[in-house]
Scaffold this motif. Structure first.
Motif, PDB file in Angstrom:
ATOM      1  N   ALA A 276       6.334   1.217   8.189  1.00 22.35           N
ATOM      2  CA  ALA A 276       6.361   2.551   8.793  1.00 22.35           C
ATOM      3  C   ALA A 276       5.734   3.538   7.810  1.00 22.35           C
ATOM      4  CB  ALA A 276       7.791   2.948   9.130  1.00 22.35           C
ATOM      5  N   SER A 277       5.731   4.793   8.164  1.00 22.51           N
ATOM      6  CA  SER A 277       5.075   5.795   7.326  1.00 22.51           C
ATOM      7  C   SER A 277       5.686   5.852   5.923  1.00 22.51           C
ATOM      8  CB  SER A 277       5.177   7.170   7.976  1.00 22.51           C
ATOM      9  OG  SER A 277       4.641   8.164   7.123  1.00 22.51           O
ATOM     10  N   CYS A 278       4.805   5.922   4.930  1.00 30.69           N
ATOM     11  CA  CYS A 278       5.232   6.101   3.534  1.00 30.69           C
ATOM     12  C   CYS A 278       4.615   7.378   2.964  1.00 30.69           C
ATOM     13  CB  CYS A 278       4.839   4.894   2.686  1.00 30.69           C
ATOM     14  SG  CYS A 278       3.053   4.564   2.638  1.00 30.69           S
ATOM     15  N   ARG A 279       4.159   8.245   3.857  1.00 22.85           N
ATOM     16  CA  ARG A 279       3.432   9.449   3.440  1.00 22.85           C
ATOM     17  C   ARG A 279       4.229  10.275   2.433  1.00 22.85           C
ATOM     18  NH1 ARG A 279      -0.735  11.816   6.082  1.00 22.85           N
ATOM     19  NH2 ARG A 279      -0.195  10.810   8.063  1.00 22.85           N
ATOM     20  N   GLU A 280       5.529  10.420   2.660  1.00 14.17           N
ATOM     21  CA  GLU A 280       6.347  11.271   1.790  1.00 14.17           C
ATOM     22  C   GLU A 280       6.972  10.508   0.612  1.00 14.17           C
ATOM     23  OE1 GLU A 280       6.266  14.457   2.296  1.00 14.17           O
ATOM     24  OE2 GLU A 280       5.062  14.150   4.120  1.00 14.17           O
ATOM     25  N   ALA A 281       6.841   9.217   0.605  1.00 14.45           N
ATOM     26  CA  ALA A 281       7.479   8.410  -0.443  1.00 14.45           C
ATOM     27  C   ALA A 281       6.630   8.392  -1.714  1.00 14.45           C
ATOM     28  CB  ALA A 281       7.701   6.987   0.055  1.00 14.45           C
ATOM     29  N   ARG A 282       7.307   8.363  -2.863  1.00 10.23           N
ATOM     30  CA  ARG A 282       6.606   8.232  -4.154  1.00 10.23           C
ATOM     31  C   ARG A 282       6.514   6.742  -4.493  1.00 10.23           C
ATOM     32  NH1 ARG A 282       9.249   9.989  -8.530  1.00 10.23           N
ATOM     33  NH2 ARG A 282      11.266   9.997  -7.442  1.00 10.23           N
ATOM     34  N   VAL A 283       5.369   6.162  -4.142  1.00 10.40           N
ATOM     35  CA  VAL A 283       5.141   4.741  -4.387  1.00 10.40           C
ATOM     36  C   VAL A 283       4.369   4.583  -5.698  1.00 10.40           C
ATOM     37  CG1 VAL A 283       3.994   2.657  -3.549  1.00 10.40           C
ATOM     38  CG2 VAL A 283       5.182   4.162  -1.938  1.00 10.40           C
ATOM     39  N   GLU A 284       4.823   3.652  -6.520  1.00 12.82           N
ATOM     40  CA  GLU A 284       4.192   3.397  -7.816  1.00 12.82           C
ATOM     41  C   GLU A 284       3.734   1.944  -7.871  1.00 12.82           C
ATOM     42  OE1 GLU A 284       7.419   4.399 -10.397  1.00 12.82           O
ATOM     43  OE2 GLU A 284       6.915   6.531 -10.435  1.00 12.82           O
ATOM     44  N   ALA A 285       2.676   1.708  -8.653  1.00 16.80           N
ATOM     45  CA  ALA A 285       2.130   0.354  -8.762  1.00 16.80           C
ATOM     46  C   ALA A 285       1.628   0.098 -10.176  1.00 16.80           C
ATOM     47  CB  ALA A 285       0.990   0.167  -7.758  1.00 16.80           C
ATOM     48  N   TRP A 286       1.780  -1.151 -10.605  1.00 18.10           N
ATOM     49  CA  TRP A 286       1.311  -1.594 -11.917  1.00 18.10           C
ATOM     50  C   TRP A 286       0.572  -2.913 -11.753  1.00 18.10           C
ATOM     51  CZ3 TRP A 286       5.979   0.328 -10.673  1.00 18.10           C
ATOM     52  CH2 TRP A 286       6.502   1.405 -11.418  1.00 18.10           C
ATOM     53  N   ILE A 287      -0.451  -3.107 -12.579  1.00 19.90           N
ATOM     54  CA  ILE A 287      -1.111  -4.409 -12.690  1.00 19.90           C
ATOM     55  C   ILE A 287      -1.090  -4.823 -14.148  1.00 19.90           C
ATOM     56  CG2 ILE A 287      -3.283  -5.683 -12.505  1.00 19.90           C
ATOM     57  CD1 ILE A 287      -3.908  -4.267  -9.978  1.00 19.90           C
ATOM     58  N   ASN A 288      -0.475  -5.963 -14.401  1.00 18.54           N
ATOM     59  CA  ASN A 288      -0.348  -6.490 -15.763  1.00 18.54           C
ATOM     60  C   ASN A 288       0.215  -5.445 -16.730  1.00 18.54           C
ATOM     61  OD1 ASN A 288      -1.448  -9.036 -15.013  1.00 18.54           O
ATOM     62  ND2 ASN A 288      -3.519  -8.188 -15.175  1.00 18.54           N
ATOM     63  N   GLY A 289       1.169  -4.657 -16.225  1.00 21.11           N
ATOM     64  CA  GLY A 289       1.857  -3.668 -17.044  1.00 21.11           C
ATOM     65  C   GLY A 289       1.196  -2.313 -17.118  1.00 21.11           C
ATOM     66  N   THR A 290      -0.007  -2.175 -16.572  1.00 20.91           N
ATOM     67  CA  THR A 290      -0.715  -0.893 -16.574  1.00 20.91           C
ATOM     68  C   THR A 290      -0.399  -0.132 -15.300  1.00 20.91           C
ATOM     69  OG1 THR A 290      -2.554  -1.738 -17.917  1.00 20.91           O
ATOM     70  CG2 THR A 290      -2.967   0.244 -16.599  1.00 20.91           C
ATOM     71  N   LYS A 291       0.141   1.087 -15.449  1.00 19.62           N
ATOM     72  CA  LYS A 291       0.450   1.886 -14.269  1.00 19.62           C
ATOM     73  C   LYS A 291      -0.832   2.433 -13.665  1.00 19.62           C
ATOM     74  CE  LYS A 291       3.571   5.426 -12.511  1.00 19.62           C
ATOM     75  NZ  LYS A 291       4.652   6.397 -12.825  1.00 19.62           N
ATOM     76  N   LEU A 292      -0.935   2.376 -12.335  1.00 24.19           N
ATOM     77  CA  LEU A 292      -2.153   2.746 -11.637  1.00 24.19           C
ATOM     78  C   LEU A 292      -2.055   4.165 -11.086  1.00 24.19           C
ATOM     79  CD1 LEU A 292      -2.676  -0.531  -9.555  1.00 24.19           C
ATOM     80  CD2 LEU A 292      -3.372  -0.063 -11.918  1.00 24.19           C
ATOM     81  N   PRO A 293      -3.122   4.953 -11.231  1.00 24.00           N
ATOM     82  CA  PRO A 293      -3.121   6.296 -10.623  1.00 24.00           C
ATOM     83  C   PRO A 293      -3.397   6.215  -9.127  1.00 24.00           C
ATOM     84  CG  PRO A 293      -5.177   5.916 -11.810  1.00 24.00           C
ATOM     85  CD  PRO A 293      -4.314   4.726 -12.075  1.00 24.00           C
ATOM     86  N   GLU A 294      -2.635   6.988  -8.358  1.00 27.06           N
ATOM     87  CA  GLU A 294      -2.851   7.029  -6.911  1.00 27.06           C
ATOM     88  C   GLU A 294      -4.035   7.931  -6.593  1.00 27.06           C
ATOM     89  OE1 GLU A 294      -0.398   8.161  -2.784  1.00 27.06           O
ATOM     90  OE2 GLU A 294       0.637   8.201  -4.743  1.00 27.06           O
ATOM     91  N   TYR A 295      -4.747   7.627  -5.509  1.00 27.03           N
ATOM     92  CA  TYR A 295      -5.821   8.513  -5.071  1.00 27.03           C
ATOM     93  C   TYR A 295      -5.760   8.677  -3.557  1.00 27.03           C
ATOM     94  CZ  TYR A 295      -8.738   4.544  -3.441  1.00 27.03           C
ATOM     95  OH  TYR A 295      -9.225   3.460  -2.768  1.00 27.03           O
ATOM     96  N   ALA A 296      -6.366   9.749  -3.077  1.00 24.73           N
ATOM     97  CA  ALA A 296      -6.398  10.037  -1.637  1.00 24.73           C
ATOM     98  C   ALA A 296      -7.646   9.406  -1.036  1.00 24.73           C
ATOM     99  CB  ALA A 296      -6.385  11.542  -1.398  1.00 24.73           C
ATOM    100  N   ALA A 297      -7.469   8.424  -0.173  1.00 25.20           N
ATOM    101  CA  ALA A 297      -8.599   7.732   0.444  1.00 25.20           C
ATOM    102  C   ALA A 297      -9.048   8.457   1.701  1.00 25.20           C
ATOM    103  CB  ALA A 297      -8.215   6.292   0.777  1.00 25.20           C
ATOM    104  N   GLY A 298     -10.341   8.397   1.977  1.00 27.05           N
ATOM    105  CA  GLY A 298     -10.870   9.051   3.165  1.00 27.05           C
ATOM    106  C   GLY A 298     -10.802   8.195   4.403  1.00 27.05           C
ATOM    107  N   GLN A 299     -10.564   6.883   4.251  1.00 26.58           N
ATOM    108  CA  GLN A 299     -10.479   5.984   5.392  1.00 26.58           C
ATOM    109  C   GLN A 299      -9.500   4.868   5.082  1.00 26.58           C
ATOM    110  OE1 GLN A 299     -14.553   4.869   5.883  1.00 26.58           O
ATOM    111  NE2 GLN A 299     -14.623   3.612   4.038  1.00 26.58           N
ATOM    112  N   ALA A 300      -9.020   4.223   6.134  1.00 26.08           N
ATOM    113  CA  ALA A 300      -7.944   3.254   5.973  1.00 26.08           C
ATOM    114  C   ALA A 300      -8.404   1.945   5.336  1.00 26.08           C
ATOM    115  CB  ALA A 300      -7.312   2.961   7.340  1.00 26.08           C
ATOM    116  N   GLU A 301      -9.607   1.518   5.645  1.00 24.13           N
ATOM    117  CA  GLU A 301     -10.060   0.207   5.212  1.00 24.13           C
ATOM    118  C   GLU A 301     -10.819   0.275   3.891  1.00 24.13           C
ATOM    119  OE1 GLU A 301      -8.940  -2.329   6.554  1.00 24.13           O
ATOM    120  OE2 GLU A 301      -8.858  -2.183   8.737  1.00 24.13           O
TER     121      GLU A 301
END
Length: 360
Positions: A276-301
């Motif tokens: 379901a929608s996660c628009r308002e949720a603060r989702v965080e992600a890491w790869i191999n221990g490195t935290k990733l910066p979120e960005y605003a995408a212009g399209q879904a795919e």
């Protein structure tokens, strides 16, 4: 001649499955007769046995006895192929499409490694099932096989919204970038090749455009390495890593990247999807221990889809992250995702896609 009288799809996982009981000689004789007729009437190159589709052949209490019976059944098929092959002066191949891990196959009475050790098999096709994911045990089959080639299966879709229906509007199809990523992943993990499955289910116009792009230079490994890729995980409980998705609020999982990093890669992105929608949720992600910066995408795919339809992801269900190339490595990468607002705004993660954009 059936295991039970069930009529629901869930019954296939129980002793009440409306599936044939291979302990019954009549069942084995019927299927053997079909194969013998095809091989004697037509100039076939061989036979592929599918143990992945509806993988229940015996009652749970009889799997041990069934394993012996199924091995004898496969030996009989191999001997028939050898007999027909001798009359034609050539070898007829025998391959088996099997579950994602060695143990899963053994557990349902399919002792595929014993068949290979006996020299009966030319190929073992390691399949994730109906929904494509590369999260299968290619490595263990490669390490333990004696003779047979090992192929990774490329299925045709990531998501089916309406159960087992066949409405093309309900399907999320693999793109050329998905196929290339999975192919290189399998090859780098030791597979001898790949097997395409169910591509006939893709609507004809879209299939024509997909294959025109995909199959050009497909067997050129260097061209494959130079191409954009989309590594994905839509894993279910049937995969070797267990049930990666869906996951409530957080998940720690692995993804194999078959490209050298940085190599030809210019940039990378991670896309997470929620039910379901996660628009308002603060989702965080890491790869191999490195935290990733979120960005605003212009399209879904991350790449142009094969078809825009009901299965196309909704923007409000997606989170996008820039992946520093320094965070990635060739081989297994650890990915961690977390909803920091899980207590107040819970969400269910359902997929992850890692896009690599390479220099042309």
């Amino acid at each position: 001649l059936r295991l039970g009288k069930g009529t629901k799809s869930s019954d296939s996982r129980t002793d009440n499955a409306a599936l044939f009981d291979y302990l019954k000689p009549e069942v084995r004789d019927f299927y053997f007769a079909v194969l013998e007729e095809m091989c004697t009437k037509y100039e076939v190159d061989g036979v592929e046995l599918d143990f992945q589709r509806a993988p229940r052949f015996f009652h749970d209490r009889e799997v041990g006895a069934g394993r012996t019976v199924m091995t004898a059944h496969v030996r009989r098929i191999r001997e028939m192929l050898d007999r027909v092959g001798r009359t034609r002066g050539r070898h007829l191949e025998l391959s088996a499409r099997v579950l994602p891990t060695v143990d899963e196959n053994y557990g349902i009475g399919v002792d595929v490694l014993a068949w290979d050790a006996a020299g009966w098999l030319d190929g073992i096709i390691v399949s994730p099932g109906y929904i494509h994911t590369e999260d299968v045990g290619i490595e263990e089959f490669v390490a333990r096989r004696r003779k047979a080639q090992v192929w990774g299966e490329l299925n045709f879709l990531h998501l089916q919204l309406a159960g087992t229906g066949h409405n093309p509007q309900d399907r999320r199809y693999l793109t050329a970038e998905n196929y290339r990523a999975a192919t290189l992943s399998y090859l780098e993990r030791g597979a001898d090749g790949v097997s395409f499955f169910n591509t006939y289910c893709i609507p004809s116009p879209q299939l024509g455009r997909l294959t025109a792009v995909l199959l050009r230079h497909f067997k050129d490994i260097d061209a494959l390495r130079r191409s954009d890729k989309n590594y994905t995980s839509y894993a279910t409980k049937s995969t070797m890593f267990g049930s990666i998705f869906p996951a409530r609020n957080e998940r720690d999982f692995q993804m194999f990247v078959a490209d050298p990093i940085p190599g030809r890669c210019e940039r990378a992105a991670l896309r997470l999807e929620t039910k379901a929608s996660c628009r308002e949720a603060r989702v965080e992600a890491w790869i191999n221990g490195t935290k990733l910066p979120e960005y605003a995408a212009g399209q879904a795919e991350l790449f142009p889809p094969v078809m825009v339809n009901q299965a196309t992801p909704k923007m409000e269900n997606l989170k996008f992250f820039t992946v520093p190339l320094s965070a990635l490595k060739f081989g297994v990468n650890r990915i961690e995702v977390k909803n920091a607002d899980g207590a107040a705004r819970p969400c269910d993660f359902v997929s992850a896609e890692l896009a690599l954009y390479l220099r042309k």
